[in-house]
Design a protein around this motif. Sequence first.
Motif, mmCIF file in Angstrom:
data_model
loop_
_atom_site.group_PDB
_atom_site.id
_atom_site.type_symbol
_atom_site.label_atom_id
_atom_site.label_comp_id
_atom_site.label_asym_id
_atom_site.label_seq_id
_atom_site.Cartn_x
_atom_site.Cartn_y
_atom_site.Cartn_z
ATOM 1 N N GLN A 163 -0.536 4.157 7.690
ATOM 2 C CA GLN A 163 0.902 3.882 8.720
ATOM 3 C C GLN A 163 2.695 4.346 8.068
ATOM 4 O OE1 GLN A 163 -0.196 3.053 11.213
ATOM 5 N NE2 GLN A 163 -1.703 1.215 12.205
ATOM 6 N N MET A 164 2.004 4.302 6.985
ATOM 7 C CA MET A 164 3.849 4.743 6.265
ATOM 8 C C MET A 164 3.838 6.457 7.145
ATOM 9 S SD MET A 164 3.774 4.468 2.555
ATOM 10 C CE MET A 164 2.256 5.186 2.103
ATOM 11 N N THR A 165 5.509 5.862 7.571
ATOM 12 C CA THR A 165 6.406 7.521 8.454
ATOM 13 C C THR A 165 5.833 8.278 7.208
ATOM 14 O OG1 THR A 165 8.033 6.563 7.276
ATOM 15 C CG2 THR A 165 7.975 5.629 9.632
ATOM 16 N N ILE A 166 5.642 9.442 7.643
ATOM 17 C CA ILE A 166 6.512 10.685 6.420
ATOM 18 C C ILE A 166 7.236 10.437 6.200
ATOM 19 C CG2 ILE A 166 6.502 12.919 6.528
ATOM 20 C CD1 ILE A 166 4.095 12.479 7.275
ATOM 21 N N ALA A 167 8.222 9.982 6.547
ATOM 22 C CA ALA A 167 9.571 9.776 5.377
ATOM 23 C C ALA A 167 9.503 8.675 4.499
ATOM 24 C CB ALA A 167 10.810 9.237 6.511
ATOM 25 N N ALA A 168 8.778 7.284 4.811
ATOM 26 C CA ALA A 168 8.762 6.550 3.647
ATOM 27 C C ALA A 168 7.529 6.817 2.726
ATOM 28 C CB ALA A 168 7.839 5.275 4.540
ATOM 29 N N ALA A 169 6.604 7.635 3.817
ATOM 30 C CA ALA A 169 5.386 7.932 2.054
ATOM 31 C C ALA A 169 6.161 8.968 1.542
ATOM 32 C CB ALA A 169 4.642 9.060 2.970
ATOM 33 N N ASN A 170 7.475 9.962 1.777
ATOM 34 C CA ASN A 170 8.437 10.405 0.850
ATOM 35 C C ASN A 170 9.329 9.709 -0.248
ATOM 36 O OD1 ASN A 170 6.673 13.103 1.023
ATOM 37 N ND2 ASN A 170 8.563 13.096 3.071
ATOM 38 N N ALA A 171 9.259 8.795 0.255
ATOM 39 C CA ALA A 171 10.575 7.798 -0.466
ATOM 40 C C ALA A 171 10.062 6.893 -1.254
ATOM 41 C CB ALA A 171 11.112 6.673 0.434
ATOM 42 N N LEU A 172 8.668 6.482 -1.180
ATOM 43 C CA LEU A 172 7.191 6.435 -2.078
ATOM 44 C C LEU A 172 7.202 6.805 -3.290
ATOM 45 C CD1 LEU A 172 6.007 3.732 -2.696
ATOM 46 C CD2 LEU A 172 4.136 4.623 -1.264
ATOM 47 N N LEU A 173 7.422 8.466 -3.061
ATOM 48 C CA LEU A 173 6.950 8.884 -4.104
ATOM 49 C C LEU A 173 7.623 9.629 -5.018
ATOM 50 C CD1 LEU A 173 5.845 12.577 -2.314
ATOM 51 C CD2 LEU A 173 4.294 11.618 -3.654
ATOM 52 N N LYS A 174 8.709 9.114 -5.407
ATOM 53 C CA LYS A 174 9.779 8.876 -6.169
ATOM 54 C C LYS A 174 9.922 8.073 -7.200
ATOM 55 C CE LYS A 174 14.255 7.393 -7.524
ATOM 56 N NZ LYS A 174 15.586 7.707 -6.891
#
Length: 372
Positions: A163-174
């Motif tokens: 359910q993460m938004t695309i922006a949230a998933a990209n932030a998690l990648l870091k």
Amino acid sequence: MSELTNMTDDIYFAPLLPWQHGLWSQLTMRVLAQKQSLPHALLAAGMQGMGKRAFVWRLVAWLLCRARDEHPLGACGHCESCQWLRSGTHPSLQALPLISLPISADNAHTQEVASGTAKDKKTTKAASNGSLKIKVDEIRALQPFIYQGGQGMRICVLDHAEQMTIAAANALLKTLEEPQAQVHLFLISDAPAQLLPTIKSRVQQLSLQTIDPAIAVDYVTKVLGSTVHREALGTDVIEQLIQLANGAPLAAVALAQAPWYSKRALWLTTWQALRSGKRSSVAASDYWQIHLGIAEFIRLSELMVIDIRRVGLGFEAQQKDINFSTTLNGYQPIDNELEAFAHSLQQTKIALQQNVQEKFAYDKLMQELACL
């Protein structure tokens, strides 16, 4: 069945599910050996009803337990860390969305008081509305917790990670790309196919989905006992429940206990009465509204349509205790019509989320069922 339903802090200290002993031993031995540690990020994924949330929260409690060396089979339940878990205020644990944090009703007020900032209150409000969406601001808000050095073990649990938004998933990648000492991330997902490939490539998946059929049958039998809704449960009934639940034991138990499951034959009778004109759609709608909520009726209808389609295509029905052959003898709906009705069931689910009245939805479905 949602593994989140009625979740309380008891899940931290519940007995290990029978099919999870091997994985538990493997992971805890790595930690206790001290020469190795757990991977930085772990993914518990798979269909609902496999017990993945039970496993993750039990492991989280054990990892944080002050007396874990003396209690290899699970958290002690008495140390300061375990008491913090019970109160929902553990300083070394963060969870998104907030609604996923196991907490009993007795401690709900304590947790609300502990959430003092405007951001916390906003998150609490979203959780109370049942929102499972994880947004980029929430991921960014975890950064100080993750990167505070010298604070001992810290654990982040991201439930419904798909359910993460695309922006949230990209932030998690870091965070996934820059592992921090003593920081562990647990992602839980009922639909791992919806996770970004870049996320899945940076986490190690827990092997929770392989369950020995004999263990599943034994577990479901012990949990349900000999009867459910005054109906006897033999081995054949248990095996059917597990098959319908796609091999997930917890889902099989929930299925047996669901009020709608015992009304499957009645659904067929209603359909026959509607199709033959012996009963009006309004009368049928009024009757079913008294006995089942619309969401339960939709689940019942979905299950019945699947087997009606199977029989029409020449396959055997999964529900061996329901006589589909007699009902469908001489009449079999066109598969396209069944597919259209199944699509209507899905559209009704969406409409209900938009506050469409249940009576209106029920009336509409009965009219469509009469024409099937």
